[in-house]
Design a protein around this motif. Structure first.
Motif, short mmCIF file in Angstrom:
data_model
loop_
_atom_site.label_atom_id
_atom_site.label_comp_id
_atom_site.label_asym_id
_atom_site.label_seq_id
_atom_site.Cartn_x
_atom_site.Cartn_y
_atom_site.Cartn_z
N ILE A 33 32.82 41.83 46.79
CA ILE A 33 34.31 42.61 45.64
C ILE A 33 35.15 41.41 45.58
CG2 ILE A 33 34.83 44.29 43.95
CD1 ILE A 33 32.51 46.19 45.37
N ALA A 34 35.81 41.69 46.82
CA ALA A 34 37.63 41.39 47.36
C ALA A 34 36.86 39.76 46.77
CB ALA A 34 38.13 41.33 48.12
N LEU A 35 36.09 39.38 47.33
CA LEU A 35 35.74 37.28 47.46
C LEU A 35 35.46 36.91 45.54
CD1 LEU A 35 34.74 34.61 48.70
CD2 LEU A 35 32.12 35.69 48.31
N ILE A 36 34.62 38.13 45.54
CA ILE A 36 34.41 37.53 43.79
C ILE A 36 35.20 37.60 43.35
CG2 ILE A 36 32.87 38.17 41.70
CD1 ILE A 36 30.97 39.29 43.23
N PHE A 37 36.43 38.38 43.25
CA PHE A 37 37.55 38.68 42.67
C PHE A 37 38.52 37.95 42.65
CE2 PHE A 37 42.23 40.34 42.26
CZ PHE A 37 42.05 41.31 41.26
N ALA A 38 38.35 37.22 44.21
CA ALA A 38 39.53 36.48 44.30
C ALA A 38 39.40 34.90 44.03
CB ALA A 38 40.05 35.76 46.74
N HIS A 39 37.57 34.29 43.72
CA HIS A 39 37.98 32.95 42.71
C HIS A 39 38.17 33.25 41.62
CE1 HIS A 39 34.49 30.55 41.64
NE2 HIS A 39 33.69 31.82 41.30
N TYR A 40 37.70 34.59 41.23
CA TYR A 40 37.99 34.53 39.53
C TYR A 40 39.51 34.62 38.97
CZ TYR A 40 32.77 34.60 38.05
OH TYR A 40 31.80 34.19 37.98
N ALA A 41 40.74 35.24 39.83
CA ALA A 41 41.84 35.20 40.03
C ALA A 41 42.29 33.67 40.42
CB ALA A 41 42.83 35.94 41.22
N THR A 42 41.63 32.93 41.26
CA THR A 42 42.14 31.76 41.90
C THR A 42 41.90 31.16 40.48
OG1 THR A 42 41.50 32.32 43.91
CG2 THR A 42 42.00 29.87 43.58
N LEU A 43 40.73 30.77 39.79
CA LEU A 43 40.10 29.63 38.42
C LEU A 43 40.93 29.90 37.43
CD1 LEU A 43 36.61 30.12 38.72
CD2 LEU A 43 37.87 28.40 39.77
N ALA A 44 41.46 31.88 37.68
CA ALA A 44 42.41 32.43 36.22
C ALA A 44 43.15 31.24 36.66
CB ALA A 44 43.03 33.38 35.48
N ALA A 45 44.42 31.01 37.98
CA ALA A 45 45.63 31.15 37.88
C ALA A 45 45.36 29.55 37.67
CB ALA A 45 45.79 31.45 39.33
N ARG A 46 44.88 28.34 38.46
CA ARG A 46 44.96 27.54 37.72
C ARG A 46 44.86 26.60 36.14
NH1 ARG A 46 39.94 25.39 42.30
NH2 ARG A 46 41.45 25.62 43.72
N ARG A 47 43.98 27.68 35.74
CA ARG A 47 43.71 27.65 33.86
C ARG A 47 44.86 27.57 33.31
NH1 ARG A 47 40.43 31.05 33.33
NH2 ARG A 47 40.85 32.58 32.27
N TYR A 48 45.75 28.54 33.98
CA TYR A 48 46.63 28.88 33.35
C TYR A 48 48.49 28.38 34.23
CZ TYR A 48 44.37 32.25 30.94
OH TYR A 48 43.34 33.13 29.89
N GLY A 49 48.15 27.51 35.24
CA GLY A 49 49.22 27.05 36.06
C GLY A 49 50.32 28.24 36.28
N ARG A 50 49.72 29.21 37.14
CA ARG A 50 50.63 30.24 37.72
C ARG A 50 50.16 30.24 39.05
NH1 ARG A 50 53.10 34.11 34.15
NH2 ARG A 50 52.92 35.56 36.22
N ALA A 51 51.05 30.56 39.46
CA ALA A 51 50.92 30.63 41.43
C ALA A 51 50.56 32.03 41.58
CB ALA A 51 52.70 31.62 42.33
N LEU A 52 49.48 32.30 42.03
CA LEU A 52 48.55 33.67 42.18
C LEU A 52 49.55 34.83 43.22
CD1 LEU A 52 45.58 34.57 41.53
CD2 LEU A 52 45.08 33.57 43.53
N PRO A 53 49.34 35.69 42.69
CA PRO A 53 49.97 36.72 43.17
C PRO A 53 48.80 37.55 44.07
CG PRO A 53 49.71 37.61 41.30
CD PRO A 53 49.58 36.36 41.27
N GLU A 54 49.21 37.61 45.97
CA GLU A 54 49.01 38.15 46.60
C GLU A 54 48.46 39.59 46.14
OE1 GLU A 54 46.62 38.26 50.51
OE2 GLU A 54 48.08 36.63 48.75
N PRO A 55 47.20 39.86 46.43
CA PRO A 55 47.19 41.30 45.79
C PRO A 55 47.33 42.57 46.63
CG PRO A 55 44.96 40.15 46.72
CD PRO A 55 45.93 39.11 46.43
N ASP A 56 47.40 43.48 46.29
CA ASP A 56 48.55 44.63 47.29
C ASP A 56 47.65 45.58 48.40
OD1 ASP A 56 47.88 46.60 45.80
OD2 ASP A 56 50.12 46.64 44.73
N PHE A 57 48.16 46.08 48.75
CA PHE A 57 46.91 47.24 49.65
C PHE A 57 46.26 48.15 48.29
CE2 PHE A 57 46.53 51.42 51.63
CZ PHE A 57 44.82 50.79 51.97
#
Length: 431
Positions: free
Chosen positions: A318-342
């Motif tokens: 679940i965390a791996l797939i979340f990180a995958h899609y978050a990374t793709l979205a951050a690249r698409r929108y030209g944003r730095a990817l925030p680190e998910p908190d605890f």
């Protein structure tokens, strides 16, 4: 798999005891009395994690942490602090340490922290590998859980066989991704992939859309190939096939049996050369029992069947797939990817994900945009629910070990075969 772990402590007795503990936890431990020695060994034998005491002469834990960070290597660091050093430990976390333990620490707690840190690193490593290999393509099926590994193995085995396949699974589990993977890895991979949403197809347009029509078939009609012809040499995906009305099922069945069709307004047969992949979010056997789906069409579509696992059962994936899609979205929108908190990492694992990967992807995109991700948590399960979940998990694990042989699984579990069959039916488990 054994993980390499560096241990750093200027107290030789504590270092030896720590090495024994980490080794007993199934890891390969290598001890160093000085931080500089551990740092020098990183290039030739980089570890998956490093545990270090905070207070040491020459190079203390802070200096070692900074030096490891300067190398650019992904080596998570766990700090061991003495009593009263909590403020220093918090500072270390802010400087990049993964976690800290206060002396005297519990052995089981240390091994638990180490296991969590190693899992997090493995997730980062796997995500980087997938992205570097450009597996962000539509047919990517991410994850290392037994369920996802079994799914990929099943797709790999069926893809080259050119049999029709039925894909079943809840909404959002990735049935179209699996269909595209079957198509792309099969002998028809260079042919077209045509998708038809059966739930959105009006009955009065079915024959025209499916079989096509000839010029003059109705006022203003021109020659037009239907979906079956358009998919020639490739794959036709019948999405949500359970939504097709019974009269239409009969027409589709005949075309699939004979592998030929007539366009509307035309009096000649056209041969079909294609693969059919049908998807369903409902159990077609139940639909057959209820009279809303034809048994003969089910058997025609099901040369083989694949059931896609729900997201809630994929654990660390679940965390791996979340990180995958978050990374793709951050690249698409030209944003730095925030680190998910605890709190977010915890909620990702505890949420039920009724929308499965589709819901997870939306949550990941919100996170990439810096928006709040609110995940309602399920109500606390009752004791009966927890017992049932445990039983189902153990039964699935036993069946996996014996490759689906129920008699051997019953022996392993110490159950009569009939009792195991009853429990499998209750929990919806099929070997």
């Amino acid at each position: 798999m054994t993980s390499r772990v560096f241990l750093v402590d200027d107290d030789a007795d504590h270092l030896a005891a720590l090495a024994d503990l980490v080794g007993a936890g199934g890891h390969s431990a290598r001890g160093f009395l000085r931080g500089a020695e551990a740092l020098a060994a990183l290039d030739s034998d980089p570890p998956e994690a490093l545990i270090t005491d905070l207070r040491m002469p020459e190079m203390d834990g802070f200096a070692l942490l900074d030096a490891i960070g300067a190398t650019g290597q992904d080596i998570p660091v766990i700090l061991i602090t003495g009593h009263g050093d909590i403020a220093h430990a918090v500072r270390a976390i802010q400087s990049g340490a993964e976690d800290f333990l206060e002396k005297p620490y519990d052995a089981g707690h240390l091994l638990g922290v180490l296991a969590r840190v190693l899992r997090a690193r493995a997730t980062r490593t796997e995500l980087a590998r997938l992205q570097s290999e450009q597996l962000a393509a539509p047919a990517a099926l991410l994850g290392d859980s037994p369920a996802m590994a079994a799914l990929r193995d099943r797709i790999t085995a069926l893809a080259p066989l050119d049999v029709d396949v039925l894909l079943t699974g809840e909404t959002g589990t990735g049935k179209e991704l699996a269909a595209r993977a079957l198509h792309g890895a099969g002998p028809r991979g260079r042919g077209p992939f045509v998708a038809l949403n059966c739930a959105a197809l009006p009955e009065h347009l079915f024959e025209s859309e499916m079989f096509g029509h000839a010029a003059g078939a109705f006022p203003g009609a021109q020659d037009r190939a239907g979906k079956l012809e358009t998919a020639a040499g490739g794959t036709l995906m019948l999405d949500e096939v359970e939504a097709m009305a019974l009269p239409l099922q009969a027409k589709l069945l005949r075309a699939l049996q004979e592998r030929q069709i007539e366009r509307l307004g035309e009096n000649r047969l056209r041969p079909l050369d294609l693969r059919i992949i049908a998807t369903a979010k409902a159990d077609l056997r139940q639909r057959i029992a209820g009279g809303s789906f034809r048994a003969d069409l089910y058997y025609r579509l099901t040369g083989a069947e694949i059931t896609l696992p729900p997201l809630r059962g994929l654990g660390p994936d679940i965390a791996l797939i979340f990180a995958h899609y978050a990374t793709l979205a951050a690249r698409r929108y030209g944003r730095a990817l925030p680190e998910p908190d605890f709190a977010l990492r915890r909620d990702l694992m505890r949420h039920d994900w009724p929308g499965n990967v589709r819901e997870l992807r939306l949550a990941a995109e919100r996170h990439a945009l810096g928006l709040e991700v609110t995940l309602p948590l399920p109500e606390a399960p009752t004791l009966a629910d927890r017992v049932a979940e445990y039983e189902a998990r153990e039964i699935r694990a036993a069946l996996d070990r014996v490759r689906g042989q129920t008699e051997r699984a019953a022996q392993d579990l110490g159950l009569p075969r009939r009792t195991l069959a009853d429990k499998m039916a209750r929990y919806g488990i099929r070997p």
